[in-house]
Motif scaffolding. Structure first.
Motif, PDB file in Angstrom:
ATOM      1  N   ARG A 195      21.030  10.694  37.175  1.00 21.25           N
ATOM      2  CA  ARG A 195      20.811  11.029  35.880  1.00 21.25           C
ATOM      3  C   ARG A 195      19.140  11.324  35.674  1.00 21.25           C
ATOM      4  O   ARG A 195      18.399  11.965  34.711  1.00 21.25           O
ATOM      5  CB  ARG A 195      20.947   9.945  34.660  1.00 21.25           C
ATOM      6  N   THR A 196      18.200  11.541  36.622  1.00 22.71           N
ATOM      7  CA  THR A 196      17.002  11.383  36.528  1.00 22.71           C
ATOM      8  C   THR A 196      16.356  12.221  37.448  1.00 22.71           C
ATOM      9  O   THR A 196      16.624  12.194  38.673  1.00 22.71           O
ATOM     10  CB  THR A 196      16.101  10.058  36.742  1.00 22.71           C
ATOM     11  N   ASN A 197      15.200  13.149  36.989  1.00 21.11           N
ATOM     12  CA  ASN A 197      14.611  13.956  37.922  1.00 21.11           C
ATOM     13  C   ASN A 197      12.843  13.721  37.557  1.00 21.11           C
ATOM     14  O   ASN A 197      12.568  13.181  36.251  1.00 21.11           O
ATOM     15  CB  ASN A 197      14.942  15.386  37.321  1.00 21.11           C
ATOM     16  N   PHE A 230       3.492  17.608  34.330  1.00 19.17           N
ATOM     17  CA  PHE A 230       4.337  16.721  35.305  1.00 19.17           C
ATOM     18  C   PHE A 230       5.289  16.306  34.231  1.00 19.17           C
ATOM     19  O   PHE A 230       5.109  15.879  33.208  1.00 19.17           O
ATOM     20  CB  PHE A 230       3.346  15.757  35.633  1.00 19.17           C
ATOM     21  N   TYR A 231       6.559  15.987  34.491  1.00 15.07           N
ATOM     22  CA  TYR A 231       7.402  15.592  33.628  1.00 15.07           C
ATOM     23  C   TYR A 231       8.362  14.718  34.103  1.00 15.07           C
ATOM     24  O   TYR A 231       8.693  14.477  35.452  1.00 15.07           O
ATOM     25  CB  TYR A 231       8.112  16.798  33.077  1.00 15.07           C
ATOM     26  N   PHE A 232       9.303  13.908  33.147  1.00 15.84           N
ATOM     27  CA  PHE A 232      10.605  13.043  33.628  1.00 15.84           C
ATOM     28  C   PHE A 232      11.612  13.593  32.600  1.00 15.84           C
ATOM     29  O   PHE A 232      11.432  13.836  31.617  1.00 15.84           O
ATOM     30  CB  PHE A 232       9.895  11.594  33.254  1.00 15.84           C
ATOM     31  N   GLU A 233      12.667  14.020  33.418  1.00 22.23           N
ATOM     32  CA  GLU A 233      13.802  14.412  32.641  1.00 22.23           C
ATOM     33  C   GLU A 233      15.047  13.587  33.033  1.00 22.23           C
ATOM     34  O   GLU A 233      15.265  13.020  34.055  1.00 22.23           O
ATOM     35  CB  GLU A 233      14.330  15.722  33.541  1.00 22.23           C
ATOM     36  N   TYR A 234      15.650  13.137  31.947  1.00 19.43           N
ATOM     37  CA  TYR A 234      16.738  12.260  31.817  1.00 19.43           C
ATOM     38  C   TYR A 234      18.032  12.855  31.278  1.00 19.43           C
ATOM     39  O   TYR A 234      17.990  13.525  30.373  1.00 19.43           O
ATOM     40  CB  TYR A 234      16.500  10.853  30.950  1.00 19.43           C
ATOM     41  N   GLU A 235      19.209  12.712  32.055  1.00 23.77           N
ATOM     42  CA  GLU A 235      20.469  13.304  31.375  1.00 23.77           C
ATOM     43  C   GLU A 235      21.143  12.308  30.703  1.00 23.77           C
ATOM     44  O   GLU A 235      21.717  11.452  30.896  1.00 23.77           O
ATOM     45  CB  GLU A 235      21.379  13.552  32.659  1.00 23.77           C
ATOM     46  N   THR A 237      23.886  13.140  28.480  1.00 24.78           N
ATOM     47  CA  THR A 237      25.301  13.414  28.831  1.00 24.78           C
ATOM     48  C   THR A 237      25.431  14.355  29.880  1.00 24.78           C
ATOM     49  O   THR A 237      24.473  14.944  30.435  1.00 24.78           O
ATOM     50  CB  THR A 237      26.008  13.744  27.700  1.00 24.78           C
ATOM     51  N   SER A 238      26.639  14.675  30.382  1.00 24.64           N
ATOM     52  CA  SER A 238      26.728  15.695  31.358  1.00 24.64           C
ATOM     53  C   SER A 238      26.102  17.210  30.884  1.00 24.64           C
ATOM     54  O   SER A 238      25.808  18.100  31.738  1.00 24.64           O
ATOM     55  CB  SER A 238      28.257  15.852  31.657  1.00 24.64           C
ATOM     56  N   SER A 239      26.201  17.543  29.654  1.00 23.02           N
ATOM     57  CA  SER A 239      25.714  18.628  29.150  1.00 23.02           C
ATOM     58  C   SER A 239      24.492  18.576  28.180  1.00 23.02           C
ATOM     59  O   SER A 239      23.969  19.695  27.687  1.00 23.02           O
ATOM     60  CB  SER A 239      26.884  19.239  27.908  1.00 23.02           C
ATOM     61  N   LEU A 240      23.727  17.530  27.986  1.00 24.41           N
ATOM     62  CA  LEU A 240      22.711  17.228  27.299  1.00 24.41           C
ATOM     63  C   LEU A 240      21.368  16.460  27.940  1.00 24.41           C
ATOM     64  O   LEU A 240      21.854  15.375  28.530  1.00 24.41           O
ATOM     65  CB  LEU A 240      22.749  16.475  25.942  1.00 24.41           C
ATOM     66  N   ASN A 241      20.530  17.115  28.277  1.00 20.02           N
ATOM     67  CA  ASN A 241      19.423  16.554  28.879  1.00 20.02           C
ATOM     68  C   ASN A 241      17.969  16.645  28.140  1.00 20.02           C
ATOM     69  O   ASN A 241      17.909  17.577  27.290  1.00 20.02           O
ATOM     70  CB  ASN A 241      19.003  16.761  30.190  1.00 20.02           C
ATOM     71  N   ILE A 242      16.855  15.836  28.277  1.00 19.80           N
ATOM     72  CA  ILE A 242      15.779  15.614  27.573  1.00 19.80           C
ATOM     73  C   ILE A 242      14.567  15.659  28.703  1.00 19.80           C
ATOM     74  O   ILE A 242      14.953  14.878  29.552  1.00 19.80           O
ATOM     75  CB  ILE A 242      15.799  14.878  26.620  1.00 19.80           C
ATOM     76  N   ARG A 243      13.565  16.406  28.515  1.00 20.18           N
ATOM     77  CA  ARG A 243      12.333  16.387  29.650  1.00 20.18           C
ATOM     78  C   ARG A 243      10.983  16.013  28.886  1.00 20.18           C
ATOM     79  O   ARG A 243      10.917  16.661  27.775  1.00 20.18           O
ATOM     80  CB  ARG A 243      12.311  17.649  30.322  1.00 20.18           C
ATOM     81  N   PHE A 244      10.566  14.842  29.104  1.00 21.15           N
ATOM     82  CA  PHE A 244       9.283  14.703  28.618  1.00 21.15           C
ATOM     83  C   PHE A 244       8.018  15.115  29.612  1.00 21.15           C
ATOM     84  O   PHE A 244       7.939  14.740  30.622  1.00 21.15           O
ATOM     85  CB  PHE A 244       9.052  13.205  28.322  1.00 21.15           C
ATOM     86  N   LYS A 245       7.145  15.848  28.759  1.00 19.06           N
ATOM     87  CA  LYS A 245       6.254  16.326  29.694  1.00 19.06           C
ATOM     88  C   LYS A 245       4.525  15.991  29.359  1.00 19.06           C
ATOM     89  O   LYS A 245       4.439  16.093  28.128  1.00 19.06           O
ATOM     90  CB  LYS A 245       6.322  18.028  29.832  1.00 19.06           C
ATOM     91  N   THR A 246       3.697  15.932  30.183  1.00 20.27           N
ATOM     92  CA  THR A 246       2.385  15.752  29.930  1.00 20.27           C
ATOM     93  C   THR A 246       1.283  16.555  30.961  1.00 20.27           C
ATOM     94  O   THR A 246       1.861  16.576  31.943  1.00 20.27           O
ATOM     95  CB  THR A 246       1.926  14.389  30.478  1.00 20.27           C
ATOM     96  N   GLY A 247       0.672  17.213  30.046  1.00 17.55           N
ATOM     97  CA  GLY A 247      -0.151  18.104  30.906  1.00 17.55           C
ATOM     98  C   GLY A 247      -1.535  18.565  30.235  1.00 17.55           C
ATOM     99  O   GLY A 247      -1.998  17.855  29.503  1.00 17.55           O
ATOM    100  N   TYR A 248      -2.019  19.534  30.912  1.00 18.29           N
ATOM    101  CA  TYR A 248      -3.472  19.924  30.698  1.00 18.29           C
ATOM    102  C   TYR A 248      -3.411  21.479  30.498  1.00 18.29           C
ATOM    103  O   TYR A 248      -2.840  22.316  31.203  1.00 18.29           O
ATOM    104  CB  TYR A 248      -4.369  19.476  31.613  1.00 18.29           C
TER     105      TYR A 248
END
Length: 301
Positions: A195-197, A230-235, A237-248
Motif C-alpha cells: 500500500r505504500t510508495n 519528495f513524497y509518501f503515498e498511501y493506498e 482503498t484499491s481505488s483511492l490513494n493519497i500523496r503527501f509532498k514536501t518540496g522547494y
C-alpha cells in the motif's frame, strides 16, 4: 486494445504514465510558509492553492476513444506588498479530443484546451485562452515507452510553444517506476509495500492570468515556478490513494505586466523579444507542502 486507448488518454490529459491504472479524478491542496518580498521591510506572503481535475474517456471502438475532461484551480497570493488583500487567481477549463491507435507500436492523441485564466475582476471579458496538444506514443517494450509531442497555448503574454519528449520505464520487478515528460514533469517512485510508495517529482509550472485591481488595472500575471518534491503515498482503498509532498520552489515569480506588454514568442520558458516592464515586487523562493487525493481505476491484466 480498448484499455490501452484509455491509458494513452490519461497520459496526455494528466501528464502521467501510470501503466496499470488510470486516474479518473484528482484533488489537491498546497500551501507555503510566509515568503518575504525582495524589498526591505516589505512584508511577506503565503501561497495557498487547491485544484480539481476530472477525466472521462469514452471508447468508440478498438482503436479510437473520445477524450473529455475538466479542470479548475484557485491560487491565493499577495502579488505586491502594496496590496491590502490577496489576489485570487482562477483557472477553469475543459479538455476534448481524440486518441487514435495506429498499430501495436504507435498511437496519437490530439486535444483542445479552452480555458479561462483570470481573477474574474472583469467577468469573462478577459482571460480566455486556447491550447492545442498533439502527442505520439511509441511502445518499445511493455515496460518502456517514448512520447513525442507539441503543445501550443495563447497565453496573456503571447503565443507559447512547448516541445515535449517523454519516457516511461518500469523495472523488471515492478518496484521502480519512472515517468518523465520534459519539460513539464519528472516523477520517480519506488514501491515499499503493498500500500505504500515513496518518490520524488519535479513540476515545472508556467502560465498567465488576466487581472485588474485599483493598483494594477488591465494587467496580467505571468507565473513561473519550478517545484522539486519528495513524497509518501498511501493506498486507502484499491481505488483511492493519497500523496503527501514536501518540496522547494526554485526561481519562482508572479510578475505583473501591462496587458499590452507582450513577448514575440515563448518556447517553453524561453521568451523571445522580451522587453517587458515588471510592475510589482518579486518574493523569495521557499518551501511548498502539498496533498493530493486521487480516485483510480485499475486496469485488468
Amino acid at each position: 486494445m480498448k484499455y490501452r486507448t484509455i491509458l494513452i488518454f490519461m497520459v496526455c490529459c494528466s501528464f502521467s504514465y501510470a501503466q496499470d491504472y488510470i486516474d479518473i479524478g484528482k484533488f489537491f491542496v498546497s500551501t507555503t510558509p510566509q515568503n518575504s518580498f525582495n524589498r526591505e521591510n516589505a512584508g511577506s506572503t503565503a501561497i495557498h492553492e487547491f485544484g480539481l481535475q476530472i477525466d472521462f474517456p469514452i471508447v468508440l471502438d478498438s482503436t479510437k476513444a473520445l477524450l473529455i475532461g475538466g479542470f479548475a484551480n484557485r491560487t491565493d497570493v499577495f502579488l505586491d506588498p502594496s496590496l491590502s488583500e490577496a489576489s485570487q487567481l482562477y483557472i477553469v477549463g475543459a479538455k476534448i479530443g481524440l486518441n487514435q491507435v495506429y498499430n501495436e507500436k504507435w498511437s496519437g492523441t490530439y486535444l483542445l484546451f479552452p480555458k479561462m485564466a483570470t481573477d474574474f475582476s472583469s467577468g469573462f471579458r478577459r482571460g480566455f485562452q486556447f491550447g492545442v496538444l498533439a502527442l505520439f506514443s511509441q511502445t518499445k517494450t511493455k515496460k518502456l515507452k517514448y512520447s513525442y509531442g507539441l503543445f501550443y497555448n495563447s497565453e496573456e503574454f503571447g503565443p507559447l510553444i512547448v516541445p515535449i519528449f517523454g519516457i516511461y520505464y518500469k523495472s523488471p520487478n515492478d518496484r521502480l517506476e519512472a515517468s518523465i515528460l520534459l519539460p513539464l514533469l519528472v516523477d520517480i517512485n519506488y514501491t515499499l509495500g503493498k500500500r505504500t510508495n515513496i518518490g520524488s517529482n519535479f513540476d515545472g509550472i508556467g502560465n498567465s492570468f488576466a487581472i485588474s485591481n485599483p493598483s494594477f488595472p488591465d494587467t496580467y500575471v505571468n507565473r513561473n515556478t519550478n517545484d522539486l518534491y519528495f513524497y509518501f503515498e498511501y493506498e486507502l482503498t484499491s481505488s483511492l490513494n493519497i500523496r503527501f509532498k514536501t518540496g522547494y520552489s526554485f526561481f519562482r515569480n508572479y510578475r505583473i505586466y501591462d496587458e499590452n506588454d507582450k513577448v514575440d514568442l515563448s518556447i517553453s520558458s524561453i521568451y523571445l523579444g522580451d522587453n517587458r516592464t515588471i510592475l510589482n515586487t518579486d518574493f523569495k523562493d521557499g518551501f511548498v507542502f502539498k496533498a493530493v487525493l486521487r480516485y483510480r481505476f485499475n486496469l485488468p491484466d
